[in-house]
Design a protein around this motif. Sequence first.
Motif, PDB file in Angstrom:
ATOM      1  N   ARG A  56       0.824  -1.213   0.000  1.00 12.89           N
ATOM      2  CA  ARG A  56       0.000   0.000   0.000  1.00 12.89           C
ATOM      3  C   ARG A  56       0.855   1.259   0.000  1.00 12.89           C
ATOM      4  N   GLU A  80       3.953   1.495  -1.043  1.00 11.07           N
ATOM      5  CA  GLU A  80       4.650   1.571  -2.329  1.00 11.07           C
ATOM      6  C   GLU A  80       3.709   2.092  -3.423  1.00 11.07           C
ATOM      7  N   THR A  81       2.442   1.713  -3.375  1.00  7.31           N
ATOM      8  CA  THR A  81       1.456   2.246  -4.320  1.00  7.31           C
ATOM      9  C   THR A  81       1.286   3.743  -4.106  1.00  7.31           C
ATOM     10  N   MET A  82       1.220   4.162  -2.847  1.00  2.00           N
ATOM     11  CA  MET A  82       1.126   5.585  -2.538  1.00  2.00           C
ATOM     12  C   MET A  82       2.351   6.323  -3.093  1.00  2.00           C
ATOM     13  N   GLU A  83       3.515   5.701  -2.973  1.00  3.56           N
ATOM     14  CA  GLU A  83       4.762   6.294  -3.473  1.00  3.56           C
ATOM     15  C   GLU A  83       4.692   6.504  -4.975  1.00  3.56           C
ATOM     16  N   ARG A  84       4.255   5.487  -5.719  1.00  6.19           N
ATOM     17  CA  ARG A  84       4.161   5.610  -7.173  1.00  6.19           C
ATOM     18  C   ARG A  84       3.186   6.721  -7.569  1.00  6.19           C
ATOM     19  N   ARG A  85       2.041   6.764  -6.920  1.00  6.27           N
ATOM     20  CA  ARG A  85       1.053   7.803  -7.237  1.00  6.27           C
ATOM     21  C   ARG A  85       1.586   9.194  -6.915  1.00  6.27           C
ATOM     22  N   TRP A  86       2.267   9.321  -5.792  1.00  6.02           N
ATOM     23  CA  TRP A  86       2.827  10.608  -5.402  1.00  6.02           C
ATOM     24  C   TRP A  86       3.884  11.054  -6.414  1.00  6.02           C
ATOM     25  N   GLU A  87       4.737  10.118  -6.849  1.00  2.69           N
ATOM     26  CA  GLU A  87       5.769  10.458  -7.840  1.00  2.69           C
ATOM     27  C   GLU A  87       5.133  10.925  -9.151  1.00  2.69           C
ATOM     28  N   GLU A  88       4.050  10.271  -9.567  1.00  2.21           N
ATOM     29  CA  GLU A  88       3.355  10.688 -10.784  1.00  2.21           C
ATOM     30  C   GLU A  88       2.804  12.107 -10.635  1.00  2.21           C
ATOM     31  N   ARG A  89       2.194  12.389  -9.498  1.00  2.31           N
ATOM     32  CA  ARG A  89       1.654  13.731  -9.253  1.00  2.31           C
ATOM     33  C   ARG A  89       2.775  14.757  -9.149  1.00  2.31           C
ATOM     34  N   ARG A  90       3.881  14.357  -8.557  1.00  4.56           N
ATOM     35  CA  ARG A  90       5.023  15.269  -8.384  1.00  4.56           C
ATOM     36  C   ARG A  90       5.589  15.668  -9.738  1.00  4.56           C
TER      37      ARG A  90
END
Length: 113
Positions: A22, A24-34
């Motif tokens: 979970r 790591e999924t948050m990390e990927r989404r945050w990186e995309e938004r960043r």
Amino acid sequence: TLVLTGVEGCGKSTALAQLCERVETMERRWEERRRGGALDPSEAPPFILKHSFADPSFPRDVSHFLERACLALRRRFNIREPVPADPADLPEAFAAFLEHAALFRRVLVIVDA
């Protein structure tokens, strides 16, 4: 500090693995938004340091865990200090590396024994 305990086979390792997934999924989404624009770094999910003492491919000693954790923190947070070669110096280095990392991001340490 959170300590998860229970009898063997009750799902502790599974729960920890799901937590890691979970985050790591948050990390990927945050990186995309960043990438799409400026985000407040305080909104970043925590950086995960995970280790399993049950993994037969790794030695089962604390020094090995501390060395791997220091290397991961050093790489992720551009820490210039070298990782000590003497196992006796690893606890102090780990604390210092965590302190450095915490200036930039929360760190979640998960140890499955």
